[in-house]
Design a protein around this motif. Structure first.
Motif, PDB file in Angstrom:
ATOM      1  N   THR A   1       0.859  -1.174   0.000  1.00 39.19           N
ATOM      2  CA  THR A   1       0.000   0.000   0.000  1.00 39.19           C
ATOM      3  C   THR A   1       0.903   1.234   0.000  1.00 39.19           C
ATOM      4  N   TYR A   2       0.311   2.405  -0.011  1.00 36.94           N
ATOM      5  CA  TYR A   2       1.122   3.632   0.013  1.00 36.94           C
ATOM      6  C   TYR A   2       0.473   4.623   0.955  1.00 36.94           C
TER       7      TYR A   2
ATOM      8  N   GLU B   1       0.065  10.473  -1.712  1.00 31.56           N
ATOM      9  CA  GLU B   1      -0.470  10.319  -3.059  1.00 31.56           C
ATOM     10  C   GLU B   1       0.495  10.765  -4.141  1.00 31.56           C
ATOM     11  N   ASN B   2       1.717  11.175  -3.751  1.00 34.63           N
ATOM     12  CA  ASN B   2       2.661  11.532  -4.794  1.00 34.63           C
ATOM     13  C   ASN B   2       3.655  10.420  -5.101  1.00 34.63           C
TER      14      ASN B   2
ATOM     15  N   VAL C   1       3.249   7.010 -10.132  1.00 31.77           N
ATOM     16  CA  VAL C   1       2.289   6.003 -10.610  1.00 31.77           C
ATOM     17  C   VAL C   1       3.041   4.829 -11.233  1.00 31.77           C
TER      18      VAL C   1
ATOM     19  N   ALA D   1       3.931   2.275  -8.631  1.00 28.28           N
ATOM     20  CA  ALA D   1       2.769   1.482  -8.224  1.00 28.28           C
ATOM     21  C   ALA D   1       2.411   0.463  -9.306  1.00 28.28           C
TER      22      ALA D   1
ATOM     23  N   SER E   1      -3.729   1.670  -8.673  1.00 34.11           N
ATOM     24  CA  SER E   1      -2.909   2.767  -9.202  1.00 34.11           C
ATOM     25  C   SER E   1      -3.748   3.804  -9.937  1.00 34.11           C
TER      26      SER E   1
ATOM     27  N   LEU F   1      -4.530   6.580  -7.710  1.00 33.31           N
ATOM     28  CA  LEU F   1      -3.330   7.399  -7.538  1.00 33.31           C
ATOM     29  C   LEU F   1      -3.225   8.386  -8.700  1.00 33.31           C
ATOM     30  N   GLU F   2      -3.401   7.864  -9.906  1.00 36.98           N
ATOM     31  CA  GLU F   2      -3.282   8.661 -11.124  1.00 36.98           C
ATOM     32  C   GLU F   2      -4.298   9.813 -11.122  1.00 36.98           C
TER      33      GLU F   2
ATOM     34  N   SER G   1      -5.956  11.119  -8.545  1.00 35.87           N
ATOM     35  CA  SER G   1      -5.842  12.078  -7.451  1.00 35.87           C
ATOM     36  C   SER G   1      -4.574  12.915  -7.556  1.00 35.87           C
ATOM     37  N   GLN G   2      -3.624  12.489  -8.402  1.00 29.11           N
ATOM     38  CA  GLN G   2      -2.406  13.294  -8.565  1.00 29.11           C
ATOM     39  C   GLN G   2      -2.620  14.480  -9.488  1.00 29.11           C
TER      40      GLN G   2
ATOM     41  N   ARG H   1      -5.858   7.414   0.311  1.00 21.84           N
ATOM     42  CA  ARG H   1      -5.023   6.925   1.418  1.00 21.84           C
ATOM     43  C   ARG H   1      -5.685   7.305   2.734  1.00 21.84           C
TER      44      ARG H   1
END
Lengths: 374, 374
Positions: free
Chosen positions: A64-65, A68-69, A72, A75, A88, A91-92, A94-95, A269
Motif C-alpha cells: 500500500t502507500y 499520493e505523490n 504512478v 505502483a 494505481s 493514484l493517477e 488524485s495526482q 489513502r
C-alpha cells in the motif's frame, strides 16, 4: 508482510495499528530516518529505482502507500508483481486536479466549476467563464496550500500566471461555503464498504489544524449525501482501502432548504482528517485500511463519543512530558521540529459536544496555541 | 531509548503504546523470535550474562521489565548503571510468595492465612494450624496455576509433598470468596498515583480467560478499599510503574455488611487483567507504565464505557481475517499457537453492562468458545 510506499507518520500509524492484527511491515522511503522506520524494516532509496523496488517487494504479500505523490509508474510496476492497494488508477486520478474534477463531474458529484489552463490566453478565457474570485492551481504536486493563488482581478491573473505558469494548471471557480467537512470511506477487497461519520475540518495557512468528529451539527441527511457521493467514487475506481474526500458544505439552491456537499479533492489513502478515529471510533482508519486491503471483514466505523484532533505543527516544548492533561492522547511522529511541519497530533475524546469544547479550550490554553476557529 | 527485559506480548504492547509518545525501544529476550522483537531492536541472550546486559544497556535512558521472573541480580546490576523501574525490591518480593504475603501482613492488608513449609513435618504442622482444604505452593517460579496443589486431607498432603517438596514451599489457608477482582495501580517516579477501576477476572485451568472492567456491581466502596491497600504497597516499595494486585472479594465478618477484599498476589508489571485498558480506559496501562517510569504526568485511568477482555489461548483459525465482528478489538501477539499458550486477546467496548454481556455472548459464539462463567 505488508509493504508501505512512504515511511512518514501515516506509514508509522499504519504499522502501529497493524501489529495488533498480527501483521508485519516493511517501508520504502527516500529518507534513512523516516518515522515509520523506527518500528518497521526500512528500505532506503528512490521510488523510481527498479532494483530498489525489487528488493522492497521481495517476500511481501501486498503493498500500500501512504502519500499520493508516489510515482504512478512505481505502483504500476509493483502491481505487475503483487496486490497493490488502493489501485494505481486512484493514484493517477488524485495526482491531477483536472482528472479529479473530471471524475467528480462524470459521476454527477457537485464540484467547483473548473477549466484547464495551459496558456495565458486560456487563463483569460477561463476567468471570463468562471468569474472572479477564482483560484489558479497547479494540476499536480500541490499540498498543504502550496501551488495555488487566488485571482480577484486581471492584475492578480498576470501575477498568478507569472508565479505558476509553465506547468499544467487548472482554474477553479469560487465556492461559497459555510464550512469544510470530510468523509473517510473504506472499501474492502472483498466488496463491502463502510463510512466514518463526517468530520469538520479547520485549516490555517493551508494546513489542517483541527478536526472535530462527528462534525458539530452532524445530521443523517448530510451523512447520507456524503456516503452517496463517496460510494460512487469507490465503485467507479473499484477502490480498495481508505479514501478521503474533502467537502464544502454549501447552501441549497434558492427555493430549497438544507445543504449541498461539494467535493473539493480526494486522497487515495489514510488521511489527517481521520486521525481522530484511533481513539474516537471503534476501528481506526489505519486498521480498516489494512483490513480492506487484505479482504478481511471491516471493523465498525462508529464514533466513540465526541473527538477533537489537534495537529501539532512546527516546534513544541517536550511533549507530553511537560503537560498535565490527563485525557490527551498524544501522537508524536518522531520527526525533528521545523516551521510548518506536522510533528504530531493530540486527540481528545469526550462524551458530549459541550465537554469536547471545554476540553479543547483547556488544551489550546495549555499548549499556548490559538483556536483556528477564533 | 527505553530497554525492556523480556520481549513477550507485554513488552510488545509496551512498545506499541510508547511509539506514539515519541519513545524508542530495545528488548532483551532469550528467544530470537520474541513478539516484541517484531517492532523493536532485539538483543538476544541470557539475563544473567553481564556482557549481554552491558550491550543491552548501552545508550538506554532507562529500563523496565515485562515479567516478574527476571533474575533480581540482573535488575540490580542494571540499577547500578541507569534508572530501572519498577524497583528491584518489588521484583524480589513478588518472586517469593512468602515475602509477598509477609509484606501484605506487615502493611495490614488482609491476606489468606499462610505458613512457610520446608519439610514434611512443617507441612503437617501447618495443616493443623490452617486446616483443610489448603493450597500448597512453591514459593518461587509458579505461574498460570503451575506449581500448586490443593490439599483436602492427609493423603493429599503426602501426594503434594511428593510432587512439590524439595524446594521452599508455602501453605495457604482456604479463602471463601465470591469472585476474583484485580486493581491496577500506577505510581509515577515524580510521586503521583492513579488507579484503574477494579476488574472482575475469570480463570480456567489457572489461566486468565476473561476480564470485565469496570467490574460488574462495581461500587465506590469496593474501589476505595482496593485503592487504599494498593497505595500502601506503592508507598512501602517506593514503587514506580504499574502494579497489579489480584484480590478476592469475601463477605464481611459476621455482624458487618459489605465485602472485604483479600490480597492474593501481586505482579510488579503491566498485567493481563489490565489489557482492557487499551481501548477501555482513557490511557492504557502500558502508556501509564511508561509515563510513570519517565516521571511524566500520568494519563487518566477513567473507563471509557464497559469493556470485556477475552484471552485467546491455544490454537485458533485465522484471526481476525475470518471473523465478522465489527466491534472486536483484536490483539495478536505474533506467537505460534500451542496448547495453553496466550496467543492474543480481544477487547469489546460497549456503552452499557447489558450491551457488554450481549456482545460477549456473540463473541463466544463466533469463536466457538465456552463462557468461563458458565
Amino acid at each position: 508482510m505488508i509493504g508501505i510506499l512512504g515511511g512518514g507518520q501515516l506509514g508509522r500509524m499504519l504499522a502501529l495499528s497493524g501489529y495488533p492484527l498480527g501483521l508485519q511491515f516493511r517501508v520504502l522511503d527516500t529518507s534513512g530516518d523516516a518515522p515509520a522506520g523506527h518500528m518497521a524494516g526500512l528500505v532506503w532509496g528512490a521510488y523510481e529505482d527498479k532494483e530498489i523496488l525489487n528488493s522492497f517487494a521481495s517476500g511481501l504479500d501486498s503493498v500500500t502507500y501512504e502519500f499520493e505523490n508516489v510515482p504512478v509508474g512505481a505502483a504500476r510496476y509493483l502491481e505487475g508483481r503483487l496486490p497493490v492497494f488502493p489501485p494505481s488508477r486512484a493514484l493517477e486520478v488524485s495526482q491531477d486536479r483536472l482528472f479529479e474534477k473530471q471524475l467528480f463531474q462524470k459521476l454527477g458529484i457537485p464540484t467547483a466549476p473548473f477549466a484547464p489552463v495551459e496558456s495565458k490566453a486560456e487563463l483569460t478565457d477561463a476567468l471570463h467563464k468562471l468569474g472572479a474570485p477564482s483560484i489558479l492551481k497547479t494540476r499536480r504536486g500541490g499540498y498543504d496550500g502550496k501551488g495555488q493563488l487566488v485571482i480577484k482581478n486581471l492584475k492578480d491573473a498576470a501575477h498568478a500566471w507569472h508565479a505558476l505558469g509553465g506547468v499544467p494548471l487548472i482554474l477553479e471557480g469560487f465556492v461559497n461555503f459555510h464550512r469544510e467537512l470530510s468523509i473517510l470511506a473504506v472499501r474492502s477487497k472483498s466488496g463491502p464498504c463502510a463510512f466514518y461519520p463526517l468530520a469538520e475540518n479547520h485549516h490555517r495557512e493551508g494546513i489542517l489544524r483541527l478536526s472535530l468528529a462527528p462534525a458539530p451539527r452532524w445530521t443523517k441527511e448530510l451523512q447520507t449525501q456524503a456516503v452517496s457521493l463517496a460510494k460512487k467514487v469507490l465503485n467507479e475506481l473499484q477502490y480498495v482501502g481508505v479514501l478521503a474526500i474533502e467537502l464544502f458544505e454549501t447552501s441549497a439552491p434558492k427555493g430549497k432548504t438544507g445543504s449541498v456537499l461539494v467535493a473539493n479533492e480526494m486522497a487515495p489513502r489514510v488521511h489527517n482528517s481521520g486521525h481522530w478515529s484511533i481513539e474516537g471510533a471503534q476501528t481506526s482508519q489505519f486498521e480498516n485500511h489494512l483490513r480492506a486491503g487484505l479482504g478481511w471483514p471491516l471493523g465498525s466505523c462508529e464514533a466513540r463519543g465526541q473527538a477533537a484532533m489537534v495537529n501539532l505543527i512546527g516546534n513544541f516544548p517536550e511533549l507530553p512530558a511537560s503537560f498535565e492533561f490527563p485525557n490527551a492522547h498524544w501522537h508524536l511522529y518522531g520527526k525533528a521540529p521545523r516551521a510548518g511541519r506536522k510533528i504530531g497530533h493530540v486527540t481528545l475524546c469526550e462524551t458530549s459536544v459541550k465537554d469536547r469544547e471545554q476540553a479543547l479550550k483547556g488544551l489550546y490554553k495549555a499548549l499556548e496555541m490559538p483556536d483556528p476557529r477564533a
